[in-house]
Design an enzyme around this catalytic site. Structure first.
Site, short mmCIF file in Angstrom:
data_model
loop_
_atom_site.label_atom_id
_atom_site.label_comp_id
_atom_site.label_asym_id
_atom_site.label_seq_id
_atom_site.Cartn_x
_atom_site.Cartn_y
_atom_site.Cartn_z
CG HIS A 51 -4.74 -4.68 -3.67
ND1 HIS A 51 -5.76 -3.99 -3.07
CD2 HIS A 51 -4.13 -3.79 -4.50
CE1 HIS A 51 -5.77 -2.74 -3.50
NE2 HIS A 51 -4.79 -2.60 -4.38
CD GLU A 53 -6.16 -8.36 0.58
OE1 GLU A 53 -6.78 -7.63 1.38
OE2 GLU A 53 -5.32 -7.91 -0.24
NE ARG A 215 27.43 8.45 -6.15
CZ ARG A 215 26.76 9.35 -5.45
NH1 ARG A 215 25.44 9.46 -5.62
NH2 ARG A 215 27.36 10.12 -4.59
CB THR A 296 17.27 22.59 4.66
OG1 THR A 296 17.69 23.51 3.64
CG2 THR A 296 16.07 21.81 4.16
#
Length: 351
Positions: A51, A53, A215, A296
């Site tokens: 992480h 820290e 791409r 959609t």
């Protein structure tokens, strides 16, 4: 500018470097300051790895012979509350306590149930001074995908489409018709590299045969999500090329063939967007960009299941055809990309 805000801005800058690499974890940046000088920096670089820290503390330990003494007189700034539980890595709160860093400045609390204030409580109980809420709104916004997944149990949803200057989405015969230019297409590929998944419907897959990759940009291609109710799509389409994990929602079967996952929904008549999003949540998909056709897109808009809409408006005029989705929201900035306009909308916070 207040010093705390200055260093928290730097935490946010560092955290952004983890975009596209840490999901479903949040992006986090950390800065260690000793007597007004930054002596260590770090960010969460890769899911499952150290992480922010840890990386910041390790930079101090590697860079100074008297690191332990320096840490005892330092302030650590973190854009998100230090974790207090054992996950893929040990708790960062324990690391701060171990090195006796006397003061911690936190951007925002972590909404994840196993943290959510527990990191701050652990630090305070150890006698460490904690200041929280510094640039809180900015820190929350940076991790809006993470916050949405944790709090709403669904991915963060970005709608994207292009429409003509007179408001049409496509020609009446649904044939492929380019509305935007090269610069807009490169930007879309950059966006794809930043999200976990990209979703389209059956018609878009059949008509456009898209690759749904990056791409035109460097980065990781997102997982592909296809809605194909009766599994009508031909297997020579690009979506079946096994290049990335591809989830196909249908009502026929649940099966896995290499990188192709078929997921059958129990009911394909009601609550389809909700079922799909919950399945994506279960797959640890934190964000999805929807680039499907009008049907959609409208199915998610009608259910109020979206967070951002990114709408390209080209110069072309069709006069007739398939109308672009009708959407209302909080207006963001508008950008000009050569001859294309990019309009940003955000759903109401109450959604």
């Amino acid at each position: 500018m207040h010093l705390h805000e200055k260093y928290m801005h730097r935490c946010i800058e560092l955290a952004a470097l983890g975009a596209g690499s840490v999901s479903p974890n949040p992006m986090v940046g950390a800065v260690i300051v000793h007597q007004g000088l930054i002596i260590g920096e770090g960010y969460h670089q890769q899911y499952g790895q150290a992480h922010a820290e840890v990386n910041a503390v390790n930079q101090v330990l590697a860079g100074f012979n008297n690191a332990k003494e320096l840490l005892k007189g330092s302030i650590i700034y973190v854009s998100l509350e230090p974790c207090a539980h054992y996950g893929k890595t040990p708790p960062c709160a324990d690391l701060i306590i171990k090195h006796q860093i006397p003061k911690v400045v936190v951007g925002c609390r972590d909404p994840f149930e196993q943290v959510d204030g527990k990191g701050i409580e652990k630090l305070t109980a150890a006698g460490i001074e904690v200041i929280s809420g510094v640039l809180e709104a900015e820190c929350q916004w940076q991790n809006r995908r993470f916050f949405t997944r944790v709090q709403k149990h669904r991915p963060y949803i970005i709608l994207k489409w292009a429409q003509t200057n007179d408001g049409f989405f496509a020609q009446s015969d649904k044939s492929q018709f380019w509305i935007t230019g090269d610069q807009s297409r490169r930007l879309v590929h950059k966006w794809r590299s930043e999200e976990d998944a990209i979703l389209i419907g059956k018609n878009t897959a059949a008509i456009d045969n898209p690759q749904l990759n990056v791409r035109y940009w460097s980065g990781k291609s997102p997982k592909r999500v296809i809605i194909d109710r009766t599994l009508e799509l031909k297997h020579d389409l690009n979506i079946y090329d096994q290049s990335v994990e591809t989830l196909i929602f249908n009502e026929v079967k649940t099966d896995v063939k290499e990188k192709i996952k078929y997921i059958a929904l129990e009911d394909f008549k009601r609550f389809v967007p909700q079922y799909i999003l919950f399945q994506l949540y279960l797959q640890d998909i934190q964000s999805v960009i929807i680039e499907g056709g009008a049907h959609t897109l409208n199915s998610f808009i009608e259910e109020g299941l979206w967070d951002e809409a990114r709408i390209f408006i080209g110069e072309a005029v069709l006069g007739q055809g398939i109308k672009a989705p009708n959407i209302t929201g909080i207006a963001g900035e508008e950008l000009l990309l050569r001859t294309d306009r990019l309009k940003l909308l955000f759903n109401k916070p109450a959604n």
